[in-house]
Design an enzyme around this catalytic site. Structure first.
Site, PDB file in Angstrom:
ATOM      1  N   ASP B 141      37.226  40.277  38.121  1.00 30.08           N
ATOM      2  CA  ASP B 141      37.078  40.485  39.671  1.00 30.08           C
ATOM      3  C   ASP B 141      36.116  39.299  40.132  1.00 30.08           C
ATOM      4  O   ASP B 141      36.095  39.292  41.305  1.00 30.08           O
ATOM      5  CB  ASP B 141      36.523  41.733  39.937  1.00 30.08           C
ATOM      6  N   GLU B 244      45.612  43.443  46.214  1.00 31.94           N
ATOM      7  CA  GLU B 244      45.546  44.571  46.472  1.00 31.94           C
ATOM      8  C   GLU B 244      44.902  45.356  47.325  1.00 31.94           C
ATOM      9  O   GLU B 244      45.043  46.228  47.649  1.00 31.94           O
ATOM     10  CB  GLU B 244      45.618  45.371  44.709  1.00 31.94           C
TER      11      GLU B 244
END
Lengths: 418, 418
Positions: B141, B244
């Site tokens: 991330d 997402e």
């Protein structure tokens, strides 16, 4: 020296190595001083007289095609009908070939393309136009008849096996507190070749993939869920590979069971993996993830199989040799003479034997319980994914894929609206 | 010679290179004759005294970890609460460390793990137990504070850029008669780092990806659909990359808009890509495909970035050096000193500055129109995906990933049920 021009066209879904075939075709023809035109967007370009002069591309670009995925001249999903039903289009095609002095027509595709090449060849004969029509095999579906395997399949198979092996290591590491079931959706509407290739990722019942769902076997939900549950209890997690084409015993596609409309009336696009994941979640209450690689699996040139690349180039070279030798209505096919060590050669097969047939996966490739592959399947599949053939990478860390100029050939015929 | 044992644990979602960090930790400690235990399934194993004796693994296996994805000792998604709320667990952890003479605790994870390591360090000090607690960075991330980038991100970023470039070539070849819009779903619930990395696949408004949807910008459906339509009209096709985590202006996750139940009451698992694909189909009537790579993007060791691998190993080595040098409550972070040529080094940062902070993507990385990346983003991202570091492949055509024996250490404490 050979006379006349060679026309090459790409048809149907593209692959990681169809451009490698194109590269071999053009290089082989150039070495024989034969001019090569390419049709833009496959047969559509041939009908529209929308042709590309490949001699305008430098040799370096043509060589770079061998490591570039996609379809460099454009492909299309258009099936010509029977000679009778589509006669105007077949005759137009012949007009275009004649106008550009095309004496060699190489059509790079699957079953339908072989059929088209065969019909063009018959029509040319009927009109006394000397034309060598060669079908050149290509498809990730591996469903062409006669040939032992299809260029494009080996690379997609390698992508599948590697991806499943890698994702399984991820799931294994996280299963204690996170995802317990992972579902991978493989291409294959009619035959489970790519799903079977996933089986190469592991061996033995405790190695991923634990369950493979083949379109050749009816999907039995209760049995499937019971096996998922048992695998999670035994191994700690469960990796499932499902072919997009799996059907229920009644012949209904499982993929069609998902989808539909949501409460806002929006289309829900489903798919097999998302449907199965939903069933696992509902019925077993297990945390589940799924993947739909879609086009990634057929365009992953970065993970091409060296065997597949060799074969894609070999059929391209042979197609030109057959054409220049005056052969007609044939396809260079791959003949396997041994599994281990793997030996193969290219032979000419009549297009009649290839066109409109579909090769099914042998029943002996699916394990008796229906959820895995056999030793025979491994013997067949393993050589096809063998060897690495990475593309060159740039300083920017990305593969150096070539983009052709695709210079159009001046039209000679009136515009056609057929 | 150093005294005491080193305990290493993996935490949170695994990456393509977290095992490379583990490999570097173990090799560096072995060279200094420090015994290394690993906790099975991260902090869970540390709490349960479920420890692995890494000295039982041959050097070749430890070296092979550097090219093996997943988490070799198991990871977990467990967040310890505050020292007050979870005091019993922190004290148990200290008991286990003490029982095995652990003087060096290396916790390899993200924000939460840095916080846990910091709290363990404070508790040890309060109990006068000499313990060096080192946080070791890891996350696809890329959202850890202080460090310029996070080990794991560069490889996932490379996977993303390469996959989008390859799939775009496929779509371009087929667009005339088949798929016109392709949607790629990238991980990133809170920040659009991986979606941004897709931007490396092309440059200029006509190269894929044509539209990137970031969680940092509100999703405006009408604007998005208008841009898809305009791109298809101008280029012939449109490749969309969606994070997402994209949300509407009202703060609703777009991913939650799909899903729900079908007419049989079955759970529909949605996702951003499938939802967007459905909207494109309904509103524009264009043929659309989409992909959800899911875990494939964070486990694709076959496509690791050499920069990322180097950094993953460097933080592992430095973590051991810091610990043995008596440093405490720090994390080895990556400091960038130049973009071109790219220069970086490792420095120690206080865990206090890392724990519980989340690094956002700079606003200057998103193009003014909100649908692409800026030159500044390219300068930042490009070095991180640079260089190839493929794993060794076997004769079977698949990467040779290692599987450790993971021999358990004999328990010294009573069973704990906390």
């Amino acid at each position: 020296m050979a006379q006349g021009t060679l026309l090459y066209a790409q048809s149907g879904g593209v692959t990681a190595v169809i451009n490698a075939t194109a590269s071999a075709v053009i290089q082989t023809a150039r070495a024989r001083r034969v001019k090569v035109l390419a049709a833009r967007n496959g047969i559509l370009g041939a009908l529209a007289e929308d042709l590309i002069d490949t001699s305008r591309e430098p040799l370096a670009a043509i060589r770079a095609l061998a490591h570039t995925p996609g379809g460099a001249f454009g492909s299309c999903r258009v099936k010509l009908k029977s000679l009778e039903a589509d006669r105007a289009r077949y005759e137009r095609l012949l007009d275009v070939l004649r106008a550009h002095d095309v004496r060699y027509f190489l059509y790079n595709g699957g079953n339908d393309s072989a059929d088209t090449a065969l019909k063009v060849s018959r029509l040319a004969a009927a009109f006394d136009y000397p034309l060598a029509c060669i079908g050149v095999p290509k498809t990730v579906d591996n469903d062409l008849a006669v040939t032992d395997c299809c260029p494009g399949f080996g690379s997609a198979a390698k992508y599948t096996a590697v991806s499943v092996r890698e994702a399984a290591l991820d799931v294994a590491a996280m299963a204690e507190t996170s995802t317990k079931v992972f579902v991978y959706e493989a291409m294959g509407r009619h035959a489970g070749w790519l799903a079977a290739a996933a089986g190469l990722a592991g061996d033995g019942r405790d190695q991923a993939p634990h369950l493979i769902l083949f379109p050749e076997r009816p999907y039995d939900e209760a049995d499937f869920l019971a096996r998922v549950k048992a695998t999670v209890e035994r191994v700690g997690y469960c990796v499932v590979v499902a072919s997009e084409g799996i059907q229920t015993a009644e012949g209904r596609f499982v993929a069609d069971a998902g989808g539909g409309k949501d409460s806002f009336g929006h289309t829900q696009l489903g798919g097999v993996a998302s449907f199965l994941a939903g069933r696992v979640k509902d019925a077993l209450g297990l945390k589940v993830h799924w993947t739909l690689p879609d086009y990634l699996q057929r365009s992953a040139r970065h993970l091409a199989s060296a065997t597949d690349l060799d074969q894609a180039q070999a059929v391209g070279r042979k197609a030109v040799e057959y054409a220049l030798a005056g052969m007609n209505a044939v396809m260079p096919v791959i003949v396997r003479s041994a599994d281990a060590p793997y030996r193969w050669k290219i032979e000419a097969a009549p297009l009649e034997k290839v066109a409109n047939h579909e090769k099914k996966m042998p029943a002996g490739f699916i394990r008796r319980d229906g959820y895995g592959i056999t030793a025979a399947a491994r013997r067949y599949l393993e050589p096809l994914v063998r060897g690495e053939a990475p593309p060159p990478y740039g300083r920017d860390g990305l593969p150096k894929y070539v983009s052709l100029k695709n210079v159009s050939v001046k039209r000679k015929l009136p515009h056609w609206t057929g």
